[in-house]
Enzyme design. Structure first.
Site, mmCIF file in Angstrom:
data_model
loop_
_atom_site.group_PDB
_atom_site.id
_atom_site.type_symbol
_atom_site.label_atom_id
_atom_site.label_comp_id
_atom_site.label_asym_id
_atom_site.label_seq_id
_atom_site.Cartn_x
_atom_site.Cartn_y
_atom_site.Cartn_z
ATOM 1 N N TYR A 1 0.898 -1.104 -0.006
ATOM 2 C CA TYR A 1 0.070 -0.038 -0.072
ATOM 3 C C TYR A 1 0.809 0.968 0.032
ATOM 4 C CZ TYR A 1 -3.523 -3.342 1.462
ATOM 5 O OH TYR A 1 -4.460 -4.268 1.571
ATOM 6 N N HIS B 1 -0.093 -12.079 1.275
ATOM 7 C CA HIS B 1 -1.017 -11.264 0.434
ATOM 8 C C HIS B 1 -1.733 -11.963 -0.557
ATOM 9 C CE1 HIS B 1 -1.669 -6.664 -0.035
ATOM 10 N NE2 HIS B 1 -3.052 -7.492 -0.317
ATOM 11 N N PRO C 1 -15.971 -4.788 2.418
ATOM 12 C CA PRO C 1 -17.142 -4.970 3.085
ATOM 13 C C PRO C 1 -18.445 -3.998 2.697
ATOM 14 C CG PRO C 1 -15.806 -3.832 4.599
ATOM 15 C CD PRO C 1 -14.882 -4.037 3.294
ATOM 16 N N GLY D 1 -18.543 -3.201 -0.636
ATOM 17 C CA GLY D 1 -18.577 -3.353 -2.242
ATOM 18 C C GLY D 1 -17.486 -2.350 -2.626
#
Length: 389
Positions: free
Chosen positions: A117, A181, A262, A264
């Site tokens: 990230y 990951h 969670p 969408g």
């Protein structure tokens, strides 16, 4: 040849052009998907009291806890990715730190990040934000990409190298939960589990997790060292874990389930419509089938239903989406991500939304009649998702 095909596909979606290093990083980010969430077990009787006032849903937030294996965490966690990357340009660092620390003040004890990230910058942000209360929180991060050469890399020597780098960025001496990951088809999962087992013996890692792993891979890894959590996209719009055996396997083995996306990936907040513009340079969703203007418009019946249902429950569509996940199993805990304080309060308010069996039946009946248009990610992004049988 496979990597070249992926490069060609990405450049086709990013005609502005990328340097080689930018592209390799982008490839890793794309493969990383977009992670969000955690957990397992029977809910603990212990509660973490809200120390910062009320959430959006009436009654304020009284954060409960659940278990991820033997790891106790807040029933709703915080996905930190979107503060630094993948859903638009990075947020101001001070703002990001404030959001993370406010989440803690409101009872959140589980924070999710990854080396990819940014890359790297989100781990640094999370480490700085959590430093004042590091011993009171659970930090999860992830390995599995080669951010220099590109592609997947879970070779034992690579894991041993990157864990040290993550520890430094996170300003900590241990990683509470360390996820692979993406499953690396070139490295036996038993070898990966063996390395994590060694790192756990050394105290550098406390718990082992897998992201986007198949039921078969989960079982193989768990036979070498207990898997505490499995992280996969799961929401009212994305129900694959119910069909591919992953949820069933977690249930059988006592493994917690971590839904990322969670709400969408923003769809289920009710704030996205066909006029929404996603920047292809900074927002991965711009390359996902489900986020084309045509498919966004086609999927509005789902959002419209949630808006109507949420009004009846004195809640928001996002809160209903999170409450639905919490109601599925006592070992499921979502980690919605945000850089926005109002959205943080909204998300945490879901802890007080109680869905009755009748509510759940109504939701299931309504959504069973509505088709979801567009795959969860584009084909090129799905290649790193483990679907072994």
């Amino acid at each position: 040849m496979e990597k070249n095909n992926q490069i060609t596909g990405l450049l086709a979606q990013n005609p502005q052009g990328l340097t080689r290093r930018d592209f390799l990083v982008t490839t890793a980010l794309v493969g990383a998907g977009l992670a969000v969430g955690p957990l397992l077990g029977v809910a603990s009787a212990e509660k973490i009291e809200n120390r910062s006032g009320n959430g959006l849903h009436k009654g304020g937030n009284t954060m409960k806890t659940r278990r991820l294996g033997k790891l106790e965490v807040s029933a709703i966690g915080a996905g930190c990715m979107s503060i630094s990357a993948n859903y638009g340009p990075p947020a101001d660092r001070k703002q990001g730190i404030k959001v993370i620390r406010t989440a803690y003040e409101k009872g959140v004890t589980f924070f999710d990040t990854a080396e990819v990230y940014g890359p790297y910058t989100n781990e640094g942000l999370v480490g700085e934000a959590l430093a004042p209360f590091r011993d009171k929180v659970v930090v999860a991060t992830k390995f599995g990409f080669d951010l220099v050469a590109g592609g997947l890399n879970s070779r034992p020597e690579h894991i041993r190298k990157v864990v040290e780098e993550s520890l430094k960025r996170l300003k900590t001496d241990r990683i509470d939960l360390y996820y692979q990951h993406r499953v690396d088809p070139k490295v036996p999962i038993e070898d990966v589990a063996g390395v994590i087992k060694d790192l756990i013996k050394q105290g550098k890692v406390l718990h082992f997790g897998l992201s986007e792993a198949s039921a078969k891979t989960i079982r193989r890894a768990h036979s070498v060292h207990p898997v505490s959590a499995v992280q996969t996209e799961y929401s009212l719009m994305e129900r694959d874990p119910e069909r591919n055996g992953v949820l069933k396997t977690c249930d059988e083995l006592g493994i917690g389930f971590v839904p990322w996306g969670p709400v969408g990936m923003g769809y289920l907040t009710g704030k996205i419509d066909s006029r929404t513009k996603l920047d292809p340079k900074t927002d991965l969703r711009s390359g996902f089938d489900r986020f084309t203007p045509v498919n966004i418009k086609a999927n509005m019946p789902i959002v419209d239903f949630l808006k109507i249902f949420a009004e009846k429950k004195n809640a928001t569509p996002a809160q209903i989406s999170l409450a639905w996940l919490l109601a599925q199993k006592p070992w499921i805990v979502p980690i919605p991500g945000t850089r926005n304080m109002d959205h943080l309060n909204e998300n945490l308010g879901a802890i007080n939304v109680q869905l009755t069996p009748a509510d759940l039946r109504e939701i299931e009946t309504a959504l069973s009649k509505i088709k979801v248009y567009g795959g969860r990610m584009g084909e090129i992004y799905m290649r790193d998702v483990d679907q072994s049988k």
